[in-house]
Design an enzyme around this catalytic site. Structure first.
Site, PDB file in Angstrom:
ATOM      1  N   LYS A   9      -6.225  -4.304   4.389  1.00 25.01           N
ATOM      2  CA  LYS A   9      -7.150  -5.435   4.493  1.00 25.01           C
ATOM      3  C   LYS A   9      -6.648  -6.442   5.551  1.00 25.01           C
ATOM      4  O   LYS A   9      -5.520  -6.345   6.020  1.00 25.01           O
ATOM      5  CB  LYS A   9      -7.296  -6.075   3.105  1.00 25.01           C
ATOM      6  CG  LYS A   9      -7.942  -5.130   2.077  1.00 25.01           C
ATOM      7  CD  LYS A   9      -7.994  -5.761   0.685  1.00 25.01           C
ATOM      8  CE  LYS A   9      -8.690  -4.859  -0.318  1.00 25.01           C
ATOM      9  NZ  LYS A   9      -8.695  -5.449  -1.698  1.00 25.01           N
ATOM     10  N   TYR A  49     -18.505  -2.540  -0.753  1.00 24.31           N
ATOM     11  CA  TYR A  49     -18.241  -3.111  -2.074  1.00 24.31           C
ATOM     12  C   TYR A  49     -19.517  -3.277  -2.906  1.00 24.31           C
ATOM     13  O   TYR A  49     -19.556  -4.123  -3.814  1.00 24.31           O
ATOM     14  CB  TYR A  49     -17.511  -4.449  -1.937  1.00 24.31           C
ATOM     15  CG  TYR A  49     -16.015  -4.299  -1.706  1.00 24.31           C
ATOM     16  CD1 TYR A  49     -15.204  -3.654  -2.639  1.00 24.31           C
ATOM     17  CD2 TYR A  49     -15.402  -4.826  -0.567  1.00 24.31           C
ATOM     18  CE1 TYR A  49     -13.834  -3.513  -2.445  1.00 24.31           C
ATOM     19  CE2 TYR A  49     -14.025  -4.692  -0.370  1.00 24.31           C
ATOM     20  CZ  TYR A  49     -13.251  -4.036  -1.313  1.00 24.31           C
ATOM     21  OH  TYR A  49     -11.895  -3.898  -1.136  1.00 24.31           O
ATOM     22  N   ASN A 112      -4.876  -9.107  -1.671  1.00 23.41           N
ATOM     23  CA  ASN A 112      -4.016  -8.044  -2.215  1.00 23.41           C
ATOM     24  C   ASN A 112      -3.787  -6.876  -1.261  1.00 23.41           C
ATOM     25  O   ASN A 112      -3.512  -5.756  -1.671  1.00 23.41           O
ATOM     26  CB  ASN A 112      -4.509  -7.589  -3.595  1.00 23.41           C
ATOM     27  CG  ASN A 112      -5.894  -6.993  -3.567  1.00 23.41           C
ATOM     28  OD1 ASN A 112      -6.527  -6.914  -2.505  1.00 23.41           O
ATOM     29  ND2 ASN A 112      -6.375  -6.539  -4.710  1.00 23.41           N
ATOM     30  N   HIS A 115      -6.717  -1.526   0.031  1.00 22.05           N
ATOM     31  CA  HIS A 115      -7.716  -0.886  -0.839  1.00 22.05           C
ATOM     32  C   HIS A 115      -7.448   0.610  -0.872  1.00 22.05           C
ATOM     33  O   HIS A 115      -7.076   1.201   0.142  1.00 22.05           O
ATOM     34  CB  HIS A 115      -9.124  -1.106  -0.275  1.00 22.05           C
ATOM     35  CG  HIS A 115     -10.133  -0.122  -0.789  1.00 22.05           C
ATOM     36  ND1 HIS A 115     -10.753  -0.268  -2.004  1.00 22.05           N
ATOM     37  CD2 HIS A 115     -10.597   1.052  -0.276  1.00 22.05           C
ATOM     38  CE1 HIS A 115     -11.573   0.761  -2.210  1.00 22.05           C
ATOM     39  NE2 HIS A 115     -11.487   1.569  -1.173  1.00 22.05           N
ATOM     40  N   GLU A 126     -16.794   6.845   0.358  1.00 19.30           N
ATOM     41  CA  GLU A 126     -16.185   5.883   1.288  1.00 19.30           C
ATOM     42  C   GLU A 126     -15.800   6.551   2.604  1.00 19.30           C
ATOM     43  O   GLU A 126     -15.983   5.960   3.677  1.00 19.30           O
ATOM     44  CB  GLU A 126     -14.965   5.229   0.620  1.00 19.30           C
ATOM     45  CG  GLU A 126     -15.380   4.304  -0.529  1.00 19.30           C
ATOM     46  CD  GLU A 126     -14.229   3.792  -1.389  1.00 19.30           C
ATOM     47  OE1 GLU A 126     -14.507   3.033  -2.325  1.00 19.30           O
ATOM     48  OE2 GLU A 126     -13.068   4.153  -1.135  1.00 19.30           O
TER      49      GLU A 126
HETATM   50  N1  LIG Z   1     -11.113 -11.788 -10.160  1.00 20.56           N
HETATM   51  C1  LIG Z   1     -11.100 -11.600  -8.845  1.00 20.56           C
HETATM   52  N2  LIG Z   1     -11.083 -12.663  -7.998  1.00 20.56           N
HETATM   53  C2  LIG Z   1     -11.062 -12.489  -6.658  1.00 20.56           C
HETATM   54  N3  LIG Z   1     -11.069 -11.273  -6.062  1.00 20.56           N
HETATM   55  C3  LIG Z   1     -11.080 -10.192  -6.860  1.00 20.56           C
HETATM   56  C4  LIG Z   1     -11.101 -10.291  -8.285  1.00 20.56           C
HETATM   57  N4  LIG Z   1     -11.119  -9.044  -8.802  1.00 20.56           N
HETATM   58  C5  LIG Z   1     -11.115  -8.216  -7.752  1.00 20.56           C
HETATM   59  N5  LIG Z   1     -11.090  -8.896  -6.586  1.00 20.56           N
HETATM   60  C6  LIG Z   1     -11.073  -8.343  -5.225  1.00 20.56           C
HETATM   61  O1  LIG Z   1     -12.018  -7.304  -5.158  1.00 20.56           O
HETATM   62  C7  LIG Z   1     -11.347  -6.099  -4.803  1.00 20.56           C
HETATM   63  C8  LIG Z   1     -12.066  -4.962  -5.466  1.00 20.56           C
HETATM   64  O2  LIG Z   1     -11.945  -5.074  -6.868  1.00 20.56           O
HETATM   65  P1  LIG Z   1     -11.782  -3.785  -7.782  1.00 20.56           P
HETATM   66  O3  LIG Z   1     -12.041  -4.230  -9.166  1.00 20.56           O
HETATM   67  O4  LIG Z   1     -12.576  -2.667  -7.198  1.00 20.56           O
HETATM   68  O5  LIG Z   1     -10.222  -3.522  -7.656  1.00 20.56           O
HETATM   69  P2  LIG Z   1      -9.412  -2.385  -6.912  1.00 20.56           P
HETATM   70  O6  LIG Z   1     -10.149  -1.088  -7.047  1.00 20.56           O
HETATM   71  O7  LIG Z   1      -7.988  -2.418  -7.350  1.00 20.56           O
HETATM   72  O8  LIG Z   1      -9.413  -2.932  -5.459  1.00 20.56           O
HETATM   73  P3  LIG Z   1      -9.873  -2.188  -4.142  1.00 20.56           P
HETATM   74  O9  LIG Z   1     -11.294  -1.710  -4.373  1.00 20.56           O
HETATM   75  O10 LIG Z   1      -9.776  -3.279  -3.087  1.00 20.56           O
HETATM   76  O11 LIG Z   1      -8.892  -1.081  -3.967  1.00 20.56           O
HETATM   77  C9  LIG Z   1      -9.905  -6.302  -5.254  1.00 20.56           C
HETATM   78  O12 LIG Z   1      -8.990  -5.490  -4.586  1.00 20.56           O
HETATM   79  C10 LIG Z   1      -9.705  -7.759  -4.916  1.00 20.56           C
HETATM   80  O13 LIG Z   1      -9.429  -7.932  -3.519  1.00 20.56           O
END
Ligand SMILES: Nc1ncnc2c1ncn2[C@@H]1O[C@H](COP(=O)(O)OP(=O)(O)OP(=O)(O)O)[C@@H](O)[C@H]1O
Length: 149
Positions: A9, A49, A112, A115, A126
């Protein structure tokens, strides 16, 4: 063999973590099948997303993803989807264990770093979205030293 979509990211790119992240996947024994540095349009980030469009953090998440270049990659290997998620660590950095990428480098869920696809099915979707041009067909000469068959 299985493939997964991994994206460094914008914070990971800005913080100079590209080399370290690629190195972790390479050293593990996975093969890089496609890679590009790209700044995506808002509509593209929303598509990636789409499953999270009803979440309260969706707007902020899209802002974050379009805020700078990302590194989009496809990695191949046995169990790479699940193992890739373990290497990345839990979504919330406060819950991701040291040794994982988020456990080592992230503090905030909205910053974080990386992804990774969460299932074989979403990996396929994807990869089709990010790499319509297709993947490189190659296999490391080291293959027999990493895989039993
Ligand atoms: N509560 C939250 N507040 C802010 N951002 C969030 C929150 N939860 C998730 N995100 C963001 O949305 C992304 C996608 O959420 P998801 O639940 O799909 O988690 P993930 O599968 O671990 O992450 P990714 O899809 O980025 O690998 C997260 O990686 C994070 O950057």
């Amino acid at each position: 063999m299985e493939t997964t979509f991994i994206m460094i990211k914008p914070d990971g790119v800005q913080r100079g973590l590209i080399g370290d992240i690629i190195s972790r996947f390479e050293k593990k024994g996975f093969y890089l099948k496609a890679m590009k540095l790209i700044t995506v349009e808002r509509s593209f980030a929303e598509k990636h997303y789409a499953d999270l469009s009803s979440k309260p953090f969706f707007g902020g998440l899209v802002e974050y993803i379009v805020s700078g270049p990302v590194v989009a990659m496809v990695w191949e290997g046995k169990g790479v989807v699940a193992t890739g998620r373990l290497m990345i660590g839990a979504t919330k950095p406060s819950e991701s264990v040291p040794g994982s990428i988020r456990g080592d480098y992230a503090v905030e869920v909205g910053r974080n770093v990386i992804h990774g696809s969460d299932s074989v099915g979403s990996a396929q979707k994807e990869i089709a979205l990010w790499f319509p041009e297709g993947l490189s067909e190659w296999r490391s000469e080291m293959h027999p030293w990493i895989y039993e068959a």
